[in-house]
Design a protein around this motif. Sequence first.
Motif, PDB file in Angstrom:
ATOM      1  N   PRO A   1       0.833  -1.215   0.000  1.00  0.00           N
ATOM      2  CA  PRO A   1       0.000   0.000   0.000  1.00  0.00           C
ATOM      3  C   PRO A   1       0.867   1.266   0.000  1.00  0.00           C
ATOM      4  O   PRO A   1       0.545   2.250  -0.678  1.00  0.00           O
ATOM      5  CB  PRO A   1      -0.802  -0.106   1.295  1.00  0.00           C
ATOM      6  N   ALA A   2       1.989   1.208   0.725  1.00  0.00           N
ATOM      7  CA  ALA A   2       2.852   2.388   0.789  1.00  0.00           C
ATOM      8  C   ALA A   2       3.493   2.647  -0.562  1.00  0.00           C
ATOM      9  O   ALA A   2       3.571   3.793  -1.024  1.00  0.00           O
ATOM     10  CB  ALA A   2       3.918   2.199   1.858  1.00  0.00           C
ATOM     11  N   ALA A   3       3.933   1.572  -1.217  1.00  0.00           N
ATOM     12  CA  ALA A   3       4.550   1.743  -2.527  1.00  0.00           C
ATOM     13  C   ALA A   3       3.545   2.355  -3.499  1.00  0.00           C
ATOM     14  O   ALA A   3       3.868   3.278  -4.263  1.00  0.00           O
ATOM     15  CB  ALA A   3       5.048   0.399  -3.053  1.00  0.00           C
ATOM     16  N   GLY A   4       2.330   1.853  -3.425  1.00  0.00           N
ATOM     17  CA  GLY A   4       1.292   2.392  -4.309  1.00  0.00           C
ATOM     18  C   GLY A   4       1.021   3.855  -4.011  1.00  0.00           C
ATOM     19  O   GLY A   4       0.919   4.685  -4.930  1.00  0.00           O
ATOM     20  N   MET A   5       0.928   4.147  -2.729  1.00  0.00           N
ATOM     21  CA  MET A   5       0.643   5.526  -2.333  1.00  0.00           C
ATOM     22  C   MET A   5       1.748   6.460  -2.837  1.00  0.00           C
ATOM     23  O   MET A   5       1.487   7.549  -3.345  1.00  0.00           O
ATOM     24  CB  MET A   5       0.565   5.581  -0.816  1.00  0.00           C
ATOM     25  N   ILE A   6       2.980   5.972  -2.705  1.00  0.00           N
ATOM     26  CA  ILE A   6       4.100   6.812  -3.127  1.00  0.00           C
ATOM     27  C   ILE A   6       4.102   6.999  -4.637  1.00  0.00           C
ATOM     28  O   ILE A   6       4.292   8.105  -5.150  1.00  0.00           O
ATOM     29  CB  ILE A   6       5.427   6.200  -2.629  1.00  0.00           C
ATOM     30  N   LEU A   7       3.864   5.925  -5.336  1.00  0.00           N
ATOM     31  CA  LEU A   7       3.869   6.025  -6.793  1.00  0.00           C
ATOM     32  C   LEU A   7       2.739   6.937  -7.282  1.00  0.00           C
ATOM     33  O   LEU A   7       2.933   7.737  -8.193  1.00  0.00           O
ATOM     34  CB  LEU A   7       3.758   4.635  -7.429  1.00  0.00           C
ATOM     35  N   THR A   8       1.577   6.809  -6.658  1.00  0.00           N
ATOM     36  CA  THR A   8       0.478   7.665  -7.105  1.00  0.00           C
ATOM     37  C   THR A   8       0.698   9.112  -6.699  1.00  0.00           C
ATOM     38  O   THR A   8       0.126  10.027  -7.288  1.00  0.00           O
ATOM     39  CB  THR A   8      -0.873   7.183  -6.541  1.00  0.00           C
ATOM     40  N   ALA A   9       1.528   9.304  -5.644  1.00  0.00           N
ATOM     41  CA  ALA A   9       1.803  10.674  -5.210  1.00  0.00           C
ATOM     42  C   ALA A   9       2.810  11.361  -6.128  1.00  0.00           C
ATOM     43  O   ALA A   9       2.930  12.583  -6.124  1.00  0.00           O
ATOM     44  CB  ALA A   9       2.326  10.678  -3.777  1.00  0.00           C
ATOM     45  N   LEU A  10       3.530  10.562  -6.903  1.00  0.00           N
ATOM     46  CA  LEU A  10       4.558  11.152  -7.768  1.00  0.00           C
ATOM     47  C   LEU A  10       3.915  11.971  -8.889  1.00  0.00           C
ATOM     48  O   LEU A  10       2.874  11.590  -9.426  1.00  0.00           O
ATOM     49  CB  LEU A  10       5.412  10.053  -8.397  1.00  0.00           C
ATOM     50  N   PRO A  11       4.542  13.068  -9.249  1.00  0.00           N
ATOM     51  CA  PRO A  11       4.094  13.779 -10.448  1.00  0.00           C
ATOM     52  C   PRO A  11       4.252  12.837 -11.644  1.00  0.00           C
ATOM     53  O   PRO A  11       5.129  11.973 -11.644  1.00  0.00           O
ATOM     54  CB  PRO A  11       5.064  14.956 -10.568  1.00  0.00           C
ATOM     55  N   THR A  12       3.422  13.027 -12.628  1.00  0.00           N
ATOM     56  CA  THR A  12       3.399  12.118 -13.771  1.00  0.00           C
ATOM     57  C   THR A  12       4.776  11.931 -14.398  1.00  0.00           C
ATOM     58  O   THR A  12       5.202  10.809 -14.698  1.00  0.00           O
ATOM     59  CB  THR A  12       2.436  12.650 -14.852  1.00  0.00           C
ATOM     60  N   SER A  13       5.492  13.040 -14.567  1.00  0.00           N
ATOM     61  CA  SER A  13       6.795  12.942 -15.222  1.00  0.00           C
ATOM     62  C   SER A  13       7.738  12.062 -14.398  1.00  0.00           C
ATOM     63  O   SER A  13       8.444  11.206 -14.951  1.00  0.00           O
ATOM     64  CB  SER A  13       7.392  14.337 -15.394  1.00  0.00           C
ATOM     65  N   ALA A  14       7.700  12.277 -13.084  1.00  0.00           N
ATOM     66  CA  ALA A  14       8.579  11.484 -12.231  1.00  0.00           C
ATOM     67  C   ALA A  14       8.154  10.027 -12.236  1.00  0.00           C
ATOM     68  O   ALA A  14       8.993   9.128 -12.271  1.00  0.00           O
ATOM     69  CB  ALA A  14       8.562  12.037 -10.802  1.00  0.00           C
ATOM     70  N   LEU A  15       6.855   9.804 -12.219  1.00  0.00           N
ATOM     71  CA  LEU A  15       6.357   8.431 -12.221  1.00  0.00           C
ATOM     72  C   LEU A  15       6.832   7.701 -13.479  1.00  0.00           C
ATOM     73  O   LEU A  15       7.325   6.562 -13.405  1.00  0.00           O
ATOM     74  CB  LEU A  15       4.826   8.432 -12.177  1.00  0.00           C
TER      75      LEU A  15
END
Lengths: 410, 196
Positions: free
Chosen positions: A319-333
């Motif tokens: 869940p944390a990994a998902g939260m972090i990835l979704t929190a990333l700006p699109t370019s960073a993601l």
Amino acid sequence: MRTRHTHRITRRTAEQLLSGSARSGPEQLIDVLNAATAPAREGELAGEQAAMAALAECEATLPFVANHLGPAATPGERKMFRLPLAKVLTVKALAWSLVGLVTAGAAAAAGTVALSSLGSASRDTGVSSGSAAAPRVHPALAGNAAQGAARGIARGVLPAAAGSARPASLPHSQPLSPVQLCTDLTSKVEAAIGDTEGDDTESEQALASPSLATVLSSPAFEPLITKVDDAAAVPDYCGLLLSLPRVPVPGALTQVPASVLDSTLASLPADRLAQVFGSLPAGTLSRVLGGLPSAELGNALTSLPAADVTMILTTLPDPAAGMILTALPTSALGTVLTELPASSLDQVLTGLPTSTLGSLLVALPSSTATEILSKLPSTVLSGLQGALPSSILSQLPLNLTTSWGGASPP
Amino acid sequence: LLTADQRTAHNSADLTAAVEGARRGDAESFRVLYRDAQPRLLRYLAYLVDSDAEDIASETWLQATRDLHAFHGDYENFRGWIATIARHRAMDHLRRRSRQPISIPMPIEDLTDFAGPDDTASRAIEAITTDSALRLIATLPPDQAEAVLLRAVVGLDAKTAAALTGKRPGAVRTAAYRGLRTLAKRLASAEDQAAS
């Protein structure tokens, strides 16, 4: 037992007599030594107030010398020279020191060596904004002034200059930078706990040491506590500022306010950042990353080598990994996911809840999404296809669907 | 001043913390150090420079407040450090005055009734005050007197006292032991005289 007559004092007895711990020995001699070491008599402490005043004056005139021009380079200072940013700060600190010395030089009626030797610089450069607040003393007179102040102490009288040199009136009272404070803090704790080598490990130990609380309680370090809201957050804040490879108190890193943490992390070199993240327990790491503003989180993750990002994302609970990835700006993601090797990408993405994965993929530009998905093994892709709701699937790029079609023959 | 046992039990950590505090400029920590060290210094300096002890002690503290930031170590180290400053100041003072490095530590007016070591020992027994005890120690040969003062009164270990006086630790130990034996001998003979 105590004896009345003995001329034979063994070395052991003598040692005990000298250290005041004798329980046996010549009675009269014990009495004499006790009398010689009796508590302070009236008059013996008559100079206390004057000595205190001399201390106050030294504090008022010499803080930069004390912190930065001492004979022994502190561990932090040695370390700082390896870092360009810290180098700049050190140069600034020296510049401030010199300004402080030059302008406060005239106030040094107590006539310290350092100040009297720089006194001529004060006259030559004309940089002497402190002279209005403090009486000017010719360098040649500094010795006499010291002598006079000493006499003043002897008589229990305040040195004449003590009243004229107040910290607030001196220009050197420019605040120290957090890096300087942390360097100072670390070296003082190291001194308190007897560490003198000053390598990274010892700096970490110093910052994690129980002695830190005592040293930190000095008013001089108040700005540090103010900066991070809580004394408990100071060790880790300093650990990051001083670019130590591990945070001193990993569990306490979450005490550092996110706004402070993100700017501090942003100033760390990528390799150090990876080391720091790698040293954190998963729970702390996810809280730290999850607490960062998305821009900083993106900067942090995109600046790290792919292997480290993988390590971080796979270390974190899903869940944390998902939260972090979704929190990333699109370019960073996009950058993070496309840089991950296929095996890690598989691991990271399949660990995510499908809804999270869906929104991640939809958020990415179609070319990036395609690139990412094309790295995935067909088994994973078909699993995704079955798992993702049609609303998401319909938004995914056409060529992706094609590749899916190719990967999973009817 | 406390015995070594008491120091170890109660004060060592506190005083070391005070050293740290004083280095940071904390006034109360400095006061703790001053109250512990000043009587020790004064009594030692009285042996070296007689009635100028207070002035030299003041110069010592003045220099200490200036240089404290550069000092590193615990309280034992601090005592050695400030005693070193005190001794240097005293020696400078004596050079200025062109005196012998070591002199008898008592005011001039007291010299008139100074009869000799045994007499001083008798008086020390009658009423052992701090002054009479220090005076008795001062009747020892200079190297013994200084060794006893540095070790028993200032509270230094043999190694630190040796570094301070430029001697070998063994020489300081021996001088201090001999000093104690001489004192014990004199005290015993004074007591015998008083009894007879």
